[in-house]
Structures are given as structure tokens and as C-alpha cells.
Design a protein around this motif. Structure first.
Motif, mmCIF file in Angstrom:
data_model
loop_
_atom_site.group_PDB
_atom_site.id
_atom_site.type_symbol
_atom_site.label_atom_id
_atom_site.label_comp_id
_atom_site.label_asym_id
_atom_site.label_seq_id
_atom_site.Cartn_x
_atom_site.Cartn_y
_atom_site.Cartn_z
ATOM 1 N N ASP A 12 0.859 -1.189 0.000
ATOM 2 C CA ASP A 12 0.000 0.000 0.000
ATOM 3 C C ASP A 12 0.887 1.228 0.000
ATOM 4 O O ASP A 12 1.522 1.560 1.009
ATOM 5 N N ARG A 14 0.006 4.335 -0.321
ATOM 6 C CA ARG A 14 -0.600 5.577 0.151
ATOM 7 C C ARG A 14 0.089 6.063 1.426
ATOM 8 O O ARG A 14 0.669 5.274 2.170
ATOM 9 N N SER A 15 -0.010 7.352 1.671
ATOM 10 C CA SER A 15 0.530 7.886 2.917
ATOM 11 C C SER A 15 -0.258 7.311 4.085
ATOM 12 O O SER A 15 -1.410 6.878 3.939
ATOM 13 N N GLU A 18 -3.775 8.632 4.810
ATOM 14 C CA GLU A 18 -4.780 8.175 3.849
ATOM 15 C C GLU A 18 -5.205 6.748 4.156
ATOM 16 O O GLU A 18 -6.382 6.393 4.012
ATOM 17 N N ARG A 19 -4.270 5.913 4.594
ATOM 18 C CA ARG A 19 -4.607 4.533 4.951
ATOM 19 C C ARG A 19 -5.478 4.489 6.203
ATOM 20 O O ARG A 19 -6.427 3.706 6.288
ATOM 21 N N ALA A 22 -8.892 5.526 5.192
ATOM 22 C CA ALA A 22 -9.558 4.472 4.423
ATOM 23 C C ALA A 22 -10.165 3.418 5.334
ATOM 24 O O ALA A 22 -11.300 2.961 5.127
ATOM 25 N N SER A 213 -11.263 14.031 -1.555
ATOM 26 C CA SER A 213 -10.195 13.045 -1.373
ATOM 27 C C SER A 213 -10.195 12.122 -2.581
ATOM 28 O O SER A 213 -10.878 12.371 -3.574
ATOM 29 N N SER A 214 -9.458 11.036 -2.460
ATOM 30 C CA SER A 214 -9.370 10.087 -3.568
ATOM 31 C C SER A 214 -10.478 9.050 -3.543
ATOM 32 O O SER A 214 -10.347 7.982 -4.123
#
Length: 255
Positions: A12, A14-15, A18-19, A22, A213-214
Motif C-alpha cells: 500500500d 498511500r501515505s 490516507e490509509r 480508508a 479526497s481520492s
């Protein structure tokens, strides 16, 4: 032979914040953290994710910007009332039906016509219509809003052979909706086929839907087949739904 875990799982990239966001987002959207519930304390989140205080706060800020949680200084961060709606794609065949369905949930829904123009459609739309690389079709583009929050983009394309010199070409809403007009023109809808995919939003989608966000979007390519003489596809719609506002429910019989 057992395959080593490192060879079966990706990394993963992602920063960390962000994790963290999530994982908490999934807890919220699955109902593990119910509306009104307090999120774990910063201390517990730091321990759970082996993160610093600043990283946890950045994750919580993402969730606040998405409207999933609320919090203020000196108080715990709590889950907002769920805004995600469960919809049946088959029931939302037109913008008018979409608006009526939203009204059943006590929300204010409206559509705004963004554009009406002859354009070169996306490649999957051109393929459905059998257009050449430079082929064009009529676009009627709308944005659908719930309580004034952008929720969905709907780009409807029509063959020029059907649309030319009709109300479809006019920059205004069509009384009774496009399906009624198509039927009046001798092209009643017979069946629709949906292709749904989850994607990271484009820049245009990100801005139009006010995303923060994403969070992915749900993209539906809907092909409407006509029942008139010699009819092929009479309408192709590309619908893009904000992923945090929708889940799709499909029902089918098993025999």
C-alpha cells in the motif's frame, strides 16, 4: 506449495494518514461505526495504527472534509447521519425518476442542465454507436444535486440522425423527459444494459462533484436500445456517482 505472503500481497503506497482514513471510512460506511457514534480516541487510533498525533489528525480531517464525521475542539469526533443511499439501477432510468426516488427519502433533489452540444463522445460511446474516430453525437449533460450537494453527473448522448431538428437539440429541459420524446419520435426504449466500474475521479469530475479526497466514483455506461424500425442504440448515458453517497443494489431470481 505455499506461496509466501510477500509474493501474494501488494504494498500500500498511500501515505499513512490516507490509509488510516480508508480503514475508518470502511468502518463508517459498513455500519461498524454507526451514526452518532464516537470514533476511537486519538490515543487509541495512534496505538491501532502506530501513528503520530499529527498523522491521526490529518486522517480525521479527510473524513471531516468528506462529511462523514463531525468534531469540534474539546469534543469527540462523531459519525454523521449516513448520507449514502442504496439505489437500484433499474429503478433510476431517467433523471426525473432519480429526482422522484430522492424525494421519497425526504431530501431536496434537483437537476441542472450543464450543456447541450454536438460533440465527439468518449471511445466507449462511439463504439456503441458505431461512430468513426472523429464521429459526433448530441450531448445533453446534467448534474444532479441532493440538498444542493452535487451527487451525480449524467452525460446523455444521442445519434444525430435521431436528435437533429428535435427538442433534444434545445438548451432546456424536455417536458416529460427524453424517453417520452424518443417514444414520440418513433424510438421507444426496449431495454437498457448497464456496465458499472469504480474509478478514481478525473479532475473535471473531482471539481464538479466537490470531492475532497481520492474516494472513487461509480461510472455507469448505460446503453438504451430502441424498439423502432431499424433501431439500434438510441441513447447512451455516462453516469458518474460520488462513491461515498451511493451503493448499488441488484436483485435477481435464482433457479
Amino acid at each position: 506449495m505455499t506461496v509466501p505472503q510477500a509474493e501474494t500481497e501488494g504494498v500500500d503506497g498511500r501515505s499513512l494518514h490516507e490509509r488510516i482514513a480508508a480503514d475508518l471510512r470502511d468502518d463508517i460506511m459498513s455500519g461498524e461505526l454507526a451514526p452518532g457514534a464516537s470514533l476511537p480516541s486519538t490515543a487509541r487510533l495512534k496505538e491501532r495504527f502506530d501513528a503520530s498525533n499529527a498523522t491521526v489528525q490529518k486522517a480525521l480531517q479527510l473524513l471531516k472534509e468528506e462529511g462523514l464525521v463531525v468534531g469540534r475542539a474539546g469534543a469527540s469526533v462523531t459519525v454523521r447521519e449516513h448520507r449514502q443511499r442504496t439505489v437500484s439501477p433499474a429503478a433510476l432510468t431517467t433523471a426525473d425518476r432519480w429526482l422522484a426516488e430522492a424525494a421519497k427519502h425526504g431530501t431536496r433533489a434537483r437537476s441542472v442542465l450543464r450543456d447541450v452540444a454536438e460533440v465527439r463522445p468518449p471511445v466507449d460511446v462511439r463504439s456503441v454507436f458505431g461512430l468513426s474516430v472523429d464521429g459526433t453525437a448530441l450531448l445533453r449533460s446534467q448534474i444532479l444535486l441532493i440538498d444542493d450537494e452535487p451527487a451525480e453527473l449524467a452525460d446523455c448522448y444521442y445519434p444525430l440522425g435521431i436528435a437533429r431538428d428535435t427538442e433534444l437539440m434545445e438548451r432546456r429541459r424536455i417536458k416529460g423527459g427524453a424517453p417520452a420524446l424518443l417514444a414520440k419520435l418513433g424510438h421507444p426504449a426496449r431495454r437498457s444494459v448497464d456496465r458499472v466500474s469504480a474509478r478514481i475521479p478525473t479532475q473535471e469530475q473531482y471539481q464538479a462533484l466537490h470531492l475532497t479526497s481520492s474516494t472513487p466514483v461509480l461510472r455507469t455506461l448505460r446503453v438504451v436500445h430502441g424498439d423502432g424500425d431499424g433501431d439500434g442504440p438510441v441513447e447512451v448515458t455516462v453516469m458518474v456517482k460520488a462513491g461515498h453517497l451511493y451503493e448499488l443494489q441488484y436483485e435477481f431470481e435464482t433457479r
